[in-house]
Structures are given as C-alpha cells and as structure tokens.
Design an enzyme around this catalytic site. Structure first.
Site, mmCIF file in Angstrom:
data_model
loop_
_atom_site.group_PDB
_atom_site.id
_atom_site.type_symbol
_atom_site.label_atom_id
_atom_site.label_comp_id
_atom_site.label_asym_id
_atom_site.label_seq_id
_atom_site.Cartn_x
_atom_site.Cartn_y
_atom_site.Cartn_z
ATOM 1 N N TYR A 144 0.844 -1.189 0.000
ATOM 2 C CA TYR A 144 0.000 0.000 0.000
ATOM 3 C C TYR A 144 0.879 1.239 0.000
ATOM 4 O O TYR A 144 1.807 1.347 0.814
ATOM 5 C CB TYR A 144 -0.908 0.004 1.236
ATOM 6 C CG TYR A 144 -1.821 1.213 1.298
ATOM 7 C CD1 TYR A 144 -2.831 1.385 0.363
ATOM 8 C CD2 TYR A 144 -1.654 2.182 2.282
ATOM 9 C CE1 TYR A 144 -3.668 2.499 0.414
ATOM 10 C CE2 TYR A 144 -2.487 3.290 2.348
ATOM 11 C CZ TYR A 144 -3.485 3.442 1.406
ATOM 12 O OH TYR A 144 -4.307 4.540 1.461
ATOM 13 N N ASP A 232 9.178 2.819 0.298
ATOM 14 C CA ASP A 232 8.078 3.498 0.976
ATOM 15 C C ASP A 232 8.145 3.093 2.446
ATOM 16 O O ASP A 232 7.704 2.013 2.831
ATOM 17 C CB ASP A 232 6.741 3.092 0.350
ATOM 18 C CG ASP A 232 5.563 3.716 1.094
ATOM 19 O OD1 ASP A 232 5.776 4.348 2.149
ATOM 20 O OD2 ASP A 232 4.428 3.548 0.616
ATOM 21 N N LYS A 260 3.668 8.961 8.904
ATOM 22 C CA LYS A 260 3.279 8.380 10.202
ATOM 23 C C LYS A 260 4.168 8.832 11.373
ATOM 24 O O LYS A 260 3.918 9.887 11.933
ATOM 25 C CB LYS A 260 3.171 6.860 10.060
ATOM 26 C CG LYS A 260 2.062 6.526 9.038
ATOM 27 C CD LYS A 260 1.537 5.115 9.037
ATOM 28 C CE LYS A 260 0.254 5.055 8.201
ATOM 29 N NZ LYS A 260 0.321 4.244 7.005
HETATM 30 C C1 PLP Z 1 -0.151 4.768 5.585
HETATM 31 C C2 PLP Z 1 0.713 4.508 4.415
HETATM 32 C C3 PLP Z 1 0.757 5.381 3.319
HETATM 33 C C4 PLP Z 1 -0.173 6.550 3.182
HETATM 34 O O1 PLP Z 1 0.032 7.510 4.155
HETATM 35 P P1 PLP Z 1 -1.179 8.528 4.485
HETATM 36 O O2 PLP Z 1 -0.580 9.474 5.475
HETATM 37 O O3 PLP Z 1 -2.290 7.692 5.013
HETATM 38 O O4 PLP Z 1 -1.545 9.201 3.216
HETATM 39 C C5 PLP Z 1 1.685 5.125 2.324
HETATM 40 N N1 PLP Z 1 2.501 4.060 2.387
HETATM 41 C C6 PLP Z 1 2.476 3.206 3.420
HETATM 42 C C7 PLP Z 1 3.445 2.064 3.448
HETATM 43 C C8 PLP Z 1 1.567 3.382 4.447
HETATM 44 O O5 PLP Z 1 1.503 2.482 5.436
#
Ligand code: PLP
Length: 424
Positions: A144, A232, A260
């Site tokens: 994701y 990511d 995060k």
């Molecule tokens: C949560 C998440 C995102 C998106 O971040 P948001 O602040 O919710 O837009 C992207 N990549 C990973 C791996 C994530 O866990």
C-alpha cells in the site's frame, strides 16, 4: 443531555460522512458491527464515548509510537501553536526535521516535507519519472502506498479489506504505466521503467517480510537497468530501527518516503534522496511539487519531539515489547489449538489465522479472508483490546505498552482463542 453512545454517533456520522468515517478501514465494514468513537487517549489506552477503555494496538496505524497524548509531544504542539499555526514562509523547525531525518538514514541527503504519506509517494513517483525520463513504474501486489491514482492497483490495507480489486474513478490512463508484480519474486526490469516502489517490510497485507536476500537482489536488478529503487517507509521509517529499513536491511534505495511516525500524530509526510536526485525538485529543478501547509510548524514540533525520544534504547524497548507480545500470542493460540502465525520484524507484529506464514499477496488474502479475524477482533474488543478492524493491518505496540499490559493482552487472546475453538 442525552448520553453519547457509539450507536448514536455512528447514525449521526453516517448522515454527513460517507460510511460514517473519513478513512474506509475505520468503518468496521470488514469485521462488522459499530465502530467505537474515541473520546480520548492516554499512553497505551483509548477510551470511547461510552467510557469504555481499550488497550490500543491501532495507535493511529503507527504515528503514536510513544503512546497517546505523550506529554513531550503535547507540550511541543501547544508551545508551537502559541506562535501561530502556519506562515507560508520557511522556519527553523523544518531545517531541524530535515537534519534529523538525514542524520538517521544512511544515504539520505535532502528531503521535501509534505502533509501525508500519500502526498509523499505521489510526489516521489513524479520525481522518479522526472529524473529518469521514463514513464513506467513497478509496484508489488499487496503493498500500500497511499491513494494516488497510479499506486492504487492491487493495494493492501483498506483497498484490500473493502473487497476492491482496484478503484472506481481511476481512469485507465492513470494506471496504464503501473506494472503490478508478485511480492518476493524478482521482477523483470527494462529501461522503460522509472522506479520500483515497495514497502521494504510490507505491513499492509498483514506482515509479509521480504525473503532472505530479496532486497539485495532487487537493488542489484534496479542498478543493472538504471531503474530507481524507492523504499516506501511510511510505516517502517523510524519504527523498525533508528534509521528505518535502510539500517535494518543494509540496502540503500535511491528514494525514500516517510510519514506516520515523523509527524507525532499530526499530518506529515516526506520524500527524500541524494542531493543529486533532489536537485530535480522545484525550485532547483523542473519537477514541480508544493504545499500550503508543507512543513507546518505544529507538525514539525510534534514530529521533532517524538523523534528526539526515539533513542537506541527506545528501539530496544519497542522490540522487547513486540517480542513479548508475539511470543505470548503464539503460545496463546497454540494452547487453544487455533491455527495462527504471528510474524514479527523489529517492533512490528503481524497476525494470520493460517497454518503457515504467507509469502505474497495471494497467500496473505487467503489467510486474511477465511473469516476467523472478525471473530477474534470482536472477542478482543469486547474484552477491552482494540486491534485494527481489518485483517490486513499489523499491531503497533508502542513505548507506552508495559509488560503488564502485554500480559493482559495475551491472557485475553488465550480466552478468545479458546472460545473460537469451542464454538467452531
Ligand atoms: C499509511 C501509508 C501510506 C499513506 O500515508 P497517508 O498518510 O495515510 O496518506 C503510504 N505508504 C504506506 C506504506 C503506508 O503504510
């Protein structure tokens, strides 16, 4: 005055918010029932509007790594707010945040601060295309990367648990240059591909770590074909270790995305790379990317306060807590005779009701969608333990989760597991 109840608030919310929520996984759609509406949190606990207390393993899906309402973070936000909430001009705290991130991650030399993880990955893809002059991108199924059009295909987390294969409203053209490959298999690359994007330790299809040697082989394949490698690290960044997945794996990507943890619970993201690659970003280069609230003073203050508490000792504590939790859950499930695997990588803990650890998205889906998780989830919630309302998420033990709270969690899990086995 009428009493606030979760039921009443959910009814009210559904009138004015789609599904009653502002992010789909919060709706309980994949586990059934009424979501609890949080009134406040402190440390490892949240309380709902009915006054029920839960040991929380959602922890905002990662940001609350010190626990809820950590005094250092709260004070930093309050102090910053007193000086104004946003200026549209650069500030010292943005430099300090960028320095802190670059100091922690080997190879990271410059960052651009944004307001969410989605914004970070979306912008980083643009950067990778701008740097290479190539259009195609490759992602892995079940990873994701937020909800930008080009990255939604075969996404984990809420995309997976809402039963969506893709997403309505995304034009074919927006994903025409997105290749989706199976995780843990080295994909075929060529010189039409700008970037391979991945969660170095995938935590949005449950926890499905890279197999031994995978990240090194992928790094080598990218280098061979002039393809950029993007980690990511919106979850893994400053959670796995002080230097995130780069330090954890010893593999250095070309571009990083963060979010995060670096915001201390306020809206923040960041993407970064070497000075050479970041020189393509406007105003230095021709890759445009901007934001009214980017580098927001409150978010910087919260994130810095949080990062400064994340010392080597803090990571040792997080890992010890996660180990206690994972080991405890494993023996609880084994004791009850419930088939489950509890993977752990550093402070991240996964949970699959399956006979063996899934290695890719197909296996993760089979394990996540077998119907056990919703029952376990509600058994835990009824007894005061809040897990994420979806089988594709991981558990986020924080520095506020004491050994006693972990023991309580494990005892409750044993009780719920026994009940599930008896009822099956
Ligand atoms: C949560 C998440 C995102 C998106 O971040 P948001 O602040 O919710 O837009 C992207 N990549 C990973 C791996 C994530 O866990």
């Amino acid at each position: 005055m009428t009493e606030l109840t979760n039921e009443l608030l959910f009814d009210r919310a559904r009138r004015v918010l789609p599904g009653g929520v502002n992010s789909p996984v919060r709706s309980f759609r994949s586990v059934g029932g009424t979501p609890y509406f949080v009134s406040h949190g402190e440390g490892a606990h949240v309380w709902d509007v009915e006054g029920r207390r839960y040991i929380d393993y959602v922890m905002s899906y990662g940001p609350a790594i010190l626990g809820h309402a950590n005094p250092a973070v709260v004070d930093a936000i309050a102090a910053a707010a007193g000086d104004g909430t946003s200026y549209g001009a650069p500030t010292l705290r943005e430099i300090e945040m960028a320095e802190e991130l670059c100091d922690r991650v080997p190879g990271l030399e410059m960052v651009r601060l944004v307001s969410s993880g989605t914004e970070a990955t979306m912008s980083a893809i643009r950067l990778a295309r701008g740097v290479t002059g190539r259009d195609r991108i490759l992602k892995f199924a079940g990873h994701y990367h937020g909800h930008a059009d080009a990255l939604l295909a075969a996404g984990g987390s809420g995309v997976a648990n809402q039963g969506l294969s893709g997403c309505d409203g995304v034009p074919a053209g927006a994903v025409a240059d997105t290749i989706v490959a199976p995780w843990n298999v080295i994909p075929e690359l060529d010189d039409s591909i700008a970037v391979v994007v991945l969660e170095p330790v995938p935590a949005n299809m449950g926890l499905v770590p890279p197999r031994q040697g995978f990240l090194q082989e992928l790094r080598d394949a990218c280098t061979r074909h002039g393809v950029l490698l993007m980690f990511d690290e919106v979850i893994t960044g400053f959670r796995l270790t002080r230097g995130g997945a780069t330090e954890w794996s010893g593999i250095t990507p070309d571009i990083w995305c963060f979010g995060k943890v670096i915001g201390g619970g306020l809206p923040v993201g960041a993407y970064g790379a070497s000075r050479e690659i970041m020189s393509f970003v406007a105003p230095l280069g021709g890759v445009y990317q901007a934001g009214t609230l980017s580098g927001n003073p409150l978010a910087m203050a919260a994130g810095l306060a949080q990062l400064r508490r994340l010392t080597d000792g803090a990571y040792e504590q997080l890992e010890a807590t996660a180990t206690l939790l994972a080991d405890g859950l494993r023996s609880a499930f084994a004791g009850a005779g419930l088939a489950a695997v509890v993977p752990r990588v550093g402070p991240l803990v996964g949970l699959f009701f399956a006979d063996r650890q899934p290695l890719d998205f197909d296996e993760a889906q089979a394990a996540a969608d077998n119907g056990v998780y919703p029952q376990f989830f509600h058994g835990m919630l009824d007894r005061g333990v809040a897990l994420a309302p979806g089988a594709y998420e991981v558990l986020f033990p924080s520095l506020a989760h004491t050994d006693a709270l972990i023991d309580t969690t494990v005892e409750i899990a044993a009780e719920v597991a026994a009940e599930l086995v008896a009822g099956a």
